[in-house]
Design an enzyme around this catalytic site. Structure first.
Site, PDB file in Angstrom:
ATOM      1  N   ARG A   1      88.661 -28.904  13.632  1.00 43.08           N
ATOM      2  CA  ARG A   1      87.996 -27.584  13.383  1.00 43.08           C
ATOM      3  C   ARG A   1      86.966 -27.417  14.430  1.00 43.08           C
ATOM      4  O   ARG A   1      86.299 -28.117  14.892  1.00 43.08           O
ATOM      5  CB  ARG A   1      87.190 -27.772  12.011  1.00 43.08           C
ATOM      6  CG  ARG A   1      88.112 -27.602  11.028  1.00 43.08           C
ATOM      7  CD  ARG A   1      87.420 -27.798   9.506  1.00 43.08           C
ATOM      8  NE  ARG A   1      86.936 -28.989   9.333  1.00 43.08           N
ATOM      9  CZ  ARG A   1      85.872 -29.162   8.372  1.00 43.08           C
ATOM     10  NH1 ARG A   1      85.946 -28.487   7.467  1.00 43.08           N
ATOM     11  NH2 ARG A   1      85.519 -30.607   8.134  1.00 43.08           N
TER      12      ARG A   1
ATOM     13  N   LYS B   1      76.469 -40.474  17.988  1.00 39.66           N
ATOM     14  CA  LYS B   1      76.059 -41.650  17.215  1.00 39.66           C
ATOM     15  C   LYS B   1      76.830 -43.073  17.903  1.00 39.66           C
ATOM     16  O   LYS B   1      76.305 -43.889  18.217  1.00 39.66           O
ATOM     17  CB  LYS B   1      76.191 -41.713  15.725  1.00 39.66           C
ATOM     18  CG  LYS B   1      75.207 -40.892  15.122  1.00 39.66           C
ATOM     19  CD  LYS B   1      75.379 -40.711  13.510  1.00 39.66           C
ATOM     20  CE  LYS B   1      76.866 -40.369  12.948  1.00 39.66           C
ATOM     21  NZ  LYS B   1      77.100 -38.995  13.164  1.00 39.66           N
ATOM     22  N   GLY B   2      78.307 -42.540  18.217  1.00 41.53           N
ATOM     23  CA  GLY B   2      79.258 -43.477  18.432  1.00 41.53           C
ATOM     24  C   GLY B   2      78.799 -44.236  19.690  1.00 41.53           C
ATOM     25  O   GLY B   2      78.773 -45.293  19.861  1.00 41.53           O
TER      26      GLY B   2
ATOM     27  N   VAL C   1      88.117 -35.555  13.544  1.00 37.62           N
ATOM     28  CA  VAL C   1      88.899 -35.715  12.326  1.00 37.62           C
ATOM     29  C   VAL C   1      89.798 -34.477  12.136  1.00 37.62           C
ATOM     30  O   VAL C   1      90.997 -34.768  11.817  1.00 37.62           O
ATOM     31  CB  VAL C   1      88.151 -36.044  10.978  1.00 37.62           C
ATOM     32  CG1 VAL C   1      88.866 -36.359   9.944  1.00 37.62           C
ATOM     33  CG2 VAL C   1      87.199 -37.244  11.425  1.00 37.62           C
TER      34      VAL C   1
ATOM     35  N   ASP D   1      78.390 -35.972  13.970  1.00 33.10           N
ATOM     36  CA  ASP D   1      78.915 -35.799  15.151  1.00 33.10           C
ATOM     37  C   ASP D   1      77.568 -35.600  16.230  1.00 33.10           C
ATOM     38  O   ASP D   1      77.903 -34.811  17.285  1.00 33.10           O
ATOM     39  CB  ASP D   1      79.569 -34.319  15.197  1.00 33.10           C
ATOM     40  CG  ASP D   1      80.740 -34.397  14.347  1.00 33.10           C
ATOM     41  OD1 ASP D   1      81.226 -35.303  14.105  1.00 33.10           O
ATOM     42  OD2 ASP D   1      81.107 -33.250  13.804  1.00 33.10           O
TER      43      ASP D   1
ATOM     44  N   GLN E   1      78.262 -39.931   9.465  1.00 33.18           N
ATOM     45  CA  GLN E   1      77.501 -38.574   8.938  1.00 33.18           C
ATOM     46  C   GLN E   1      76.077 -38.384   9.454  1.00 33.18           C
ATOM     47  O   GLN E   1      75.610 -39.025  10.575  1.00 33.18           O
ATOM     48  CB  GLN E   1      77.648 -38.350   7.480  1.00 33.18           C
ATOM     49  CG  GLN E   1      78.821 -38.361   7.026  1.00 33.18           C
ATOM     50  CD  GLN E   1      79.542 -39.411   6.661  1.00 33.18           C
ATOM     51  OE1 GLN E   1      78.926 -40.427   6.064  1.00 33.18           O
ATOM     52  NE2 GLN E   1      80.933 -39.562   7.183  1.00 33.18           N
TER      53      GLN E   1
ATOM     54  N   GLY F   1      84.182 -39.990  12.325  1.00 34.67           N
ATOM     55  CA  GLY F   1      85.104 -40.299  13.243  1.00 34.67           C
ATOM     56  C   GLY F   1      84.409 -40.327  14.612  1.00 34.67           C
ATOM     57  O   GLY F   1      83.698 -39.290  14.922  1.00 34.67           O
ATOM     58  N   HIS F   2      84.823 -41.320  15.131  1.00 34.26           N
ATOM     59  CA  HIS F   2      84.124 -41.116  16.760  1.00 34.26           C
ATOM     60  C   HIS F   2      85.199 -42.098  17.803  1.00 34.26           C
ATOM     61  O   HIS F   2      85.730 -42.994  17.241  1.00 34.26           O
ATOM     62  CB  HIS F   2      82.918 -41.606  16.920  1.00 34.26           C
ATOM     63  CG  HIS F   2      82.445 -43.068  16.374  1.00 34.26           C
ATOM     64  ND1 HIS F   2      82.037 -43.260  15.168  1.00 34.26           N
ATOM     65  CD2 HIS F   2      82.700 -43.929  17.275  1.00 34.26           C
ATOM     66  CE1 HIS F   2      81.820 -44.577  15.187  1.00 34.26           C
ATOM     67  NE2 HIS F   2      82.215 -44.937  16.419  1.00 34.26           N
TER      68      HIS F   2
HETATM   69  P1  IMO Z   1      80.585 -38.510  11.639  1.00 34.66           P
HETATM   70  O1  IMO Z   1      80.310 -39.696  11.279  1.00 34.66           O
HETATM   71  C1  IMO Z   1      80.425 -34.239  10.809  1.00 34.66           C
HETATM   72  C2  IMO Z   1      81.130 -32.961   6.455  1.00 34.66           C
HETATM   73  C3  IMO Z   1      82.273 -32.165   6.423  1.00 34.66           C
HETATM   74  C4  IMO Z   1      81.921 -31.210   5.288  1.00 34.66           C
HETATM   75  C5  IMO Z   1      81.032 -32.267   4.276  1.00 34.66           C
HETATM   76  C6  IMO Z   1      81.833 -32.580   3.117  1.00 34.66           C
HETATM   77  O2  IMO Z   1      81.738 -38.268  12.566  1.00 34.66           O
HETATM   78  O3  IMO Z   1      79.220 -37.724  12.099  1.00 34.66           O
HETATM   79  P2  IMO Z   1      83.492 -34.667   2.808  1.00 34.66           P
HETATM   80  O4  IMO Z   1      84.872 -34.768   3.531  1.00 34.66           O
HETATM   81  O5  IMO Z   1      82.333 -35.901   3.542  1.00 34.66           O
HETATM   82  O6  IMO Z   1      83.494 -34.619   1.608  1.00 34.66           O
HETATM   83  O7  IMO Z   1      83.112 -33.487   3.553  1.00 34.66           O
HETATM   84  O8  IMO Z   1      80.659 -33.036   5.212  1.00 34.66           O
HETATM   85  N1  IMO Z   1      81.262 -34.372   7.229  1.00 34.66           N
HETATM   86  C7  IMO Z   1      81.235 -34.419   8.444  1.00 34.66           C
HETATM   87  N2  IMO Z   1      80.662 -33.587   9.533  1.00 34.66           N
HETATM   88  N3  IMO Z   1      80.688 -35.437  11.117  1.00 34.66           N
HETATM   89  C8  IMO Z   1      81.001 -36.112  10.117  1.00 34.66           C
HETATM   90  O9  IMO Z   1      80.857 -37.646  10.364  1.00 34.66           O
HETATM   91  C9  IMO Z   1      81.099 -35.920   8.788  1.00 34.66           C
HETATM   92  N4  IMO Z   1      81.511 -36.445   7.481  1.00 34.66           N
HETATM   93  C10 IMO Z   1      81.499 -35.329   6.764  1.00 34.66           C
HETATM   94  O10 IMO Z   1      82.807 -31.447   7.552  1.00 34.66           O
HETATM   95  O11 IMO Z   1      81.074 -30.113   5.601  1.00 34.66           O
HETATM   96 MG    MG Z   2      82.659 -37.153  13.691  1.00 36.76          MG
END
Ligand code: IMO
Ligand code: MG
Length: 426
Positions: A301, A16-17, A298, A13, A222, A40-41
C-alpha cells in the site's frame, strides 16, 4: 553495556531493519519479542537482499542465536517459507530457537481478520490482514495453541478438539467455512516435525545468557504509535511495540532493558487508517513518497506521508525512556525545497502539551510548524556529521534541541555502510 533495545518511534517502517542488522553482527543473541509477520523489512548481506517477516535480523550471522520469544504470534507456514527462502539462497547454517510459550497463528485467524475488516466497512483499521489481531484475541481468551503444544501430539489433538468448535461458531457468524480439526492437526503435525528441535523454554536460555553478560539485542517491530495501549487506538496493532513490554514478552527482568535506541524517519509515514496530525498531501507528499519508496513491504500500500512531529516523538521518548536516537532516510528530504517540523499541537484554539488519548480529540489537533531550508547535495557518501551540508546539520541540531535527545546515528542512504555513527552504543 550488554543489552540494547530498539524501538520504532512512529507508525512502523522507520528503517529499524537496517540498524538492527548493523548491531546484529555485534550481538551474541537477537530477540524478537512481540508481533508477527505484520512486520516486514529487507536486509542486505554480502550483496544479497533478504526479506524477513518473522525471523530476527541476526539470522544471517552464524554466530548469533536468534530467539522468537514468548510474546510473539507465529504463523508457522510463513516461518517455514522464510527458512526455505534462506536455504534456497544458500544460508543453511543458522541458529534459531522458538519459545514454547509463543502463540501459533492459524489460517482461521487470517480469515477472521479479513472478514472483520470487511464488516467494519468505513471504520476499518487497515490491518495487514495477517490474522494478528484475532490471534492475540485467542491468546487473551485462552483459546490458542502455543508452540510448546507441538511437543506432544496427543495433547495437541485434545486442545484442538476443545478450541476448534468455538472458533467455528465465530467463523460461521462471519459467513466463513468451518474448519476441520484433522486438517489443522495435519498442518501442525508437519510443523512439529520440522520445528520441534528448536522449541525450548527461551526464558531459561535468556536468563542464563543475561547472567553471563552476553550481548543481547532486542529487535523492534512496528512502531510506538501502533501500541495497543499507547497508540492511536483503535487504529493500532494488537500488541505493544514499546521497549517497556520487553520484560513481559521475554521473561527477562526490567533491568535487562537499559539502553533504548529509538529509530525515526527524517519525516513521518503511516499505513492503514487513523489520525496522523502532521500528514501532508499533494506534490510534496508525492515527492517524498517516491524518493523514499514509501510503499508497504508487506501489503504494497502507498504510505501516507507527513512531517516530523515533535509532540508525538517527545511523547514516545518519554513513555519508552529513549536514551538515543537514529534518524533514517535523511537523504529523501533533498526531494523538497523546504522542510517543515511540527512543533506544537492545538485543540479548539488552545495549545496542548500532550498527545490526546482519544481519536476524537486527536482528530481535532491543528499543528504549528517551523520551516527549514533543505539541501540539494547528495549526502550518501558523507562519513561524518561535519561532512553533511550545513542545512542538513541544522535540521538535525534543531530536532535534537526540540526533542532534548541526542541523535547518535544518521542514515544517509539505504546502503549498510552509509551510516554515520556519532556514538557507539553496543
Ligand atoms: P514494521 O515492523 C507499519 C499497522 C497496519 C495497521 C495496524 C494494524 O514493518 O515496522 P495489524 O495487521 O498489525 O493488525 O495492523 O498496524 N502495522 C504496521 N505498519 N509497519 C509495521 O511493521 C506494521 N505492523 C502493523 O498497517 O495500520
Ligand atoms: Mg515494514
Amino acid at each position: 553495556m550488554s543489552t540494547l533495545a530498539i524501538e520504532g518511534m512512529q507508525w512502523g517502517d522507520e528503517g529499524k531493519g537496517k540498524i538492527t542488522d548493523l548491531y546484529a553482527m555485534k550481538a551474541d543473541i537477537v530477540v524478537r519479542s512481540q508481533g508477527g509477520n505484520n512486520a516486514g523489512h529487507s536486509i542486505q548481506h554480502n550483496g544479497v537482499r533478504y526479506a524477513l517477516r518473522l525471523l530476527p535480523s541476526g539470522i544471517l550471522n552464524e554466530h548469533v542465536v536468534n530467539v522468537l520469544a514468548d510474546g510473539m504470534v507465529i504463523n508457522p507456514t510463513c516461518l517455514l517459507e522464510e527458512l526455505d527462502n534462506l536455504n534456497n539462497k544458500g544460508i543453511t547454517k543458522y541458529n534459531l530457537v522458538i519459545s514454547s510459550r509463543a502463540t501459533i497463528l492459524l489460517p482461521y485467524h487470517i480469515e477472521i481478520d479479513k472478514a472483520r475488516e470487511e464488516a467494519l466497512k468505513g471504520n476499518k483499521i487497515g490491518t495487514t490482514k495477517n490474522g494478528i489481531g484475532p490471534c492475540y484475541e485467542d491468546k487473551a481468551a485462552r483459546l490458542s495453541i502455543r508452540m510448546g503444544d507441538l511437543l506432544d501430539l496427543e495433547s495437541l489433538k485434545n486442545r484442538l478438539e476443545a478450541i476448534v468448535p468455538i472458533k467455528n461458531l465465530q467463523l460461521q457468524a462471519f459467513g466463513g467455512k468451518p474448519v476441520d480439526i484433522d486438517e489443522i492437526f495435519d498442518l501442525l503435525k508437519d510443523v512439529a516435525i520440522k520445528l520441534k528441535d528448536r522449541i525450548i523454554d527461551t526464558t531459561v536460555f535468556l536468563r542464563k545468557a543475561y547472567k553471563e553478560n552476553k550481548k543481547i539485542l532486542f529487535e523492534g517491530a512496528q512502531g510506538a504509535m501502533l501500541c495497543l495501549n499507547y497508540g492511536t487506538f483503535p487504529y493500532v496493532t494488537s500488541s505493544s511495540p514499546l521497549v517497556t513490554a520487553i520484560p513481559n514478552n521475554t521473561g527477562l527482568p526490567l533491568t535487562a532493558v537499559n539502553q533504548v535506541l529509538g529509530i525515526m524517519k527524517a519525516y513521518s509515514t503511516r499505513v492503514g487508517e487513523g489520525p496522523f496530525p502532521s500528514e501532508i498531501d499533494g506534490d510534496i507528499a508525492h515527492r517524498i513518497r517516491e524518493k523514499g519508496h514509501e510503499y508497504g513491504t508487506v501489503t504494497k500500500r502507498p504510505r501516507r506521508v507527513g512531517w516530523l512531529d515533535i509532540p508525538q516523538l517527545k511523547y514516545v521518548k518519554e513513555i519508552s525512556g529513549i536514551t538515543s536516537i537514529a534518524i533514517m532516510l535523511l537523504d529523501v528530504l533533498s526531494a523538497v525545497e523546504e522542510i517543515k517540523i511540527v512543533t506544537k499541537y492545538y485543540v479548539d484554539g488552545k495549545e496542548i502539551d500532550y498527545v490526546p488519548s482519544t481519536v476524537f480529540e486527536l482528530s481535532k489537533v491543528k499543528v504549528e510548524t517551523i520551516t527549514l531550508p533543505s539541501w540539494k547535495e547528495d549526502i550518501s557518501n558523507c562519513k561524518s556529521f561535519e561532512e553533511l551540508p550545513i542545512n542538513c546539520q541544522k535540521y538535525i541540531e534543531t530536532i535534537e534541541k526540540l526533542l532534548e535527545c541526542s541523535i547518535d546515528i544518521i542514515s544517509v542512504s539505504p546502503e549498510k555502510d552509509a551510516t554515520i555513527i556519532r556514538k557507539e552504543l553496543f
